[in-house]
Design an enzyme around this catalytic site. Structure first.
Site, PDB file in Angstrom:
ATOM      1  N   LYS A 161      29.345  29.934   0.171  1.00 35.24           N
ATOM      2  CA  LYS A 161      29.581  31.369  -0.243  1.00 35.24           C
ATOM      3  C   LYS A 161      31.223  31.332  -1.192  1.00 35.24           C
ATOM      4  O   LYS A 161      31.044  31.921  -1.923  1.00 35.24           O
ATOM      5  CB  LYS A 161      30.137  32.075   1.103  1.00 35.24           C
ATOM      6  CG  LYS A 161      28.832  32.377   1.875  1.00 35.24           C
ATOM      7  CD  LYS A 161      29.111  32.954   3.066  1.00 35.24           C
ATOM      8  CE  LYS A 161      30.282  32.490   4.102  1.00 35.24           C
ATOM      9  NZ  LYS A 161      29.756  30.913   4.750  1.00 35.24           N
ATOM     10  N   GLU A 187      41.898  33.514   5.435  1.00 35.95           N
ATOM     11  CA  GLU A 187      41.469  32.294   4.549  1.00 35.95           C
ATOM     12  C   GLU A 187      42.420  31.176   5.079  1.00 35.95           C
ATOM     13  O   GLU A 187      43.515  31.506   5.622  1.00 35.95           O
ATOM     14  CB  GLU A 187      41.996  32.525   3.232  1.00 35.95           C
ATOM     15  CG  GLU A 187      41.011  33.089   2.293  1.00 35.95           C
ATOM     16  CD  GLU A 187      39.869  32.413   2.022  1.00 35.95           C
ATOM     17  OE1 GLU A 187      39.901  31.639   1.095  1.00 35.95           O
ATOM     18  OE2 GLU A 187      38.692  32.504   2.591  1.00 35.95           O
ATOM     19  N   ARG A 188      41.910  29.844   4.793  1.00 29.47           N
ATOM     20  CA  ARG A 188      42.819  28.720   5.172  1.00 29.47           C
ATOM     21  C   ARG A 188      43.806  28.749   3.995  1.00 29.47           C
ATOM     22  O   ARG A 188      43.664  29.024   2.897  1.00 29.47           O
ATOM     23  CB  ARG A 188      42.039  27.657   5.137  1.00 29.47           C
ATOM     24  CG  ARG A 188      40.943  27.417   6.161  1.00 29.47           C
ATOM     25  CD  ARG A 188      40.038  26.430   6.049  1.00 29.47           C
ATOM     26  NE  ARG A 188      38.895  26.477   6.931  1.00 29.47           N
ATOM     27  CZ  ARG A 188      37.866  27.043   6.755  1.00 29.47           C
ATOM     28  NH1 ARG A 188      37.644  27.684   5.749  1.00 29.47           N
ATOM     29  NH2 ARG A 188      36.962  27.125   7.618  1.00 29.47           N
TER      30      ARG A 188
END
Length: 468
Positions: A161, A187-188
């Site tokens: 993705k 998000e990381r």
């Protein structure tokens, strides 16, 4: 409203449970969505989410670097959370509050707007039946995106993705004279930094805004960062009169953050443990993506599907808002067919003869039919072998396998890992290639020749040495 010289309304913290804070005010109770400040330097930010009684409000601590304590003074700012808008945010990486997190100078002397804007009324919306070309063969052929619409990228963990979204940013900024806005929800930190560097390398950072509510931040921040992103996008649509591409990764984490917030506030969970307000909260964000006479906001959203279960409430509620659904298949990813788009589950409302034209509609239908027939024949092939099939079925299998490989594509965003140069393929080239494969025009070439190529011209180049 009180004048500017009026002293701020002051309250005191009377209860703390995790990130939920109760504040008592003797006079002038703040409204819901109002931003409060607390702490020695007023750096702690609390957003009002409920009114408990005539004197007490309940809020979510969105940021409290040095912690909160009972009895601590709290000040009502008199306004909701606001983020900066305008040209100054282009090329910057921001947090949910609009503060720079890219190491650059702070944004000063810029206009700020509330993150809680209402969606555009229906009478002011413009419905455009225009295709938004991505340069990715499988998407443009089988599930064309709507300009000013919402598309979802559905898939479990590790099926591609984020890579697909990164590729679309690269392709869109070069193709359309507009602005790209990337919103990272949960998000990381590593992913945020990698994306920022990729945008710099690709030379598209000056037309891109990135805003992140990262995985290590409070659920309230992850829940509100999407609203901050939409406020910035609405400025470019309504004031700058530009088309905006909003990419969200990952909308499931927005739902997940809402579930965490709901649990913290003590609300009774609904089906599968999700918050009872799931549908309303998702609609408040999704309905802000729309087209007006001044411009269009087109949104592409990655949607994590828990345990690959498409009946999960988070997935089904998201489906309802989308004009195109791009489903990523773990099975195709394991076969090395990237992008791992499932041609039989993916669909788009734009794929009608009146919008895409008779030729596109016919070719897409024939491609789907061929791949569906091949899917039905797989069990027979596994049991009896390809040789036992009738001649017509063997031709169908050969075409389907060539089509599967032709719809793979090398990406610009993966050049460093694959060693293959990225390809941007025009829709006309995609249609031409599929039409010729269906007519067996490349029947003399092996299946491997169709894998990870761009337009059908690449096939002609592979044929030339044999012809010589």
């Amino acid at each position: 409203m009180a004048g500017e010289d009026a002293s701020p309304v002051e309250g005191r913290i009377v209860a703390i449970q995790g990130t939920v804070v109760d504040v008592r005010f003797e006079h002038d109770l703040p409204l819901i969505d109002r931003m409060l400040r607390a702490g020695p330097d007023e750096e702690a930010i609390i957003e009002v989410v409920a009114l408990l009684d005539r004197h007490t409000v309940r809020g979510l601590a969105l940021r409290a670097r040095h912690g909160l304590a009972l009895g601590m003074r709290v000040f009502d700012t008199g306004a909701p959370i606001q983020v900066p808008v305008g040209r100054a945010v282009l090329g910057r990486m921001l947090d949910m509050f609009g503060e720079a997190i890219d190491g650059g100078p702070p944004l000063e002397d810029v206009e700020r707007r509330s993150i809680h804007a209402r969606p555009v009324p229906l009478r002011q919306r413009v419905v455009r039946s225009e295709i938004f070309e991505t340069g990715i063969k499988a998407i443009d052929l089988l599930c064309p995106l709507e300009r000013g619409g919402k598309a979802g990228l559905f898939g479990g963990a590790g099926v591609g993705k984020t890579v697909l979204i990164t590729e679309m940013i690269h392709n869109m900024v070069g193709k359309y004279e507009g602005v790209s806005l990337f919103c990272g929800i949960g998000e990381r930190c590593r992913e945020a930094e990698d994306l920022y560097r990729e945008m710099q390398t690709a030379g598209v950072l000056d037309k891109t805004v990135m805003i992140f509510g990262q995985m290590d931040e409070s659920p309230g921040v992850r829940f509100r960062v999407g609203h901050s992103a939409m406020t910035i996008a609405e400025y470019f649509r309504d004031d700058a009169r530009q088309d905006v591409l909003v990419l969200i990764d990952n909308i499931f984490r927005f739902v997940q953050a809402g579930s965490e917030v709901s649990g913290l506030l003590g609300r009774m969970p609904s089906r599968v443990g999700y918050q009872p307000t799931l549908g309303t909260e998702l609609a408040e964000l999704e309905e802000r993506v729309s087209s007006t006479a001044s411009g269009a906001i087109t949104s592409i959203q990655a949607v994590y599907v828990p345990a690959d279960d498409f009946t999960d409430p988070a997935a089904t509620h998201t489906f309802a808002h989308l004009s195109a659904s791009i489903v990523l298949s773990r099975k195709r990813a394991s076969q090395g067919l990237y992008p791992a788009i499932d041609p039989l589950q993916s669909n788009a409302k734009m794929l009608t003869p009146g919008v895409v034209g008779q030729r596109h509609y016919r070719i897409a239908g024939e491609v789907r039919q061929t791949l569906a027939e091949y899917e039905e024949l797989k069990d027979i092939i596994a049991m009896l072998g390809l040789e036992e099939l009738a001649e017509k079925d063997r031709q169908t299998v050969a075409r389907a396998r060539r089509l599967e490989r032709f719809l793979t594509q090398p990406f610009f965003s993966t050049e460093a890992f694959t060693g293959k140069l990225g390809k941007l393929v025009a829709l006309e080239d995609t249609l031409d290639g599929c039409e010729r494969i269906l007519a067996d025009a490349f029947g003399d070439l092996p299946e491997g020749a169709f894998y990870m190529i761009g337009p059908p011209g690449d096939l002609e180049q592979r044929r030339q040495p044999d012809a010589a």
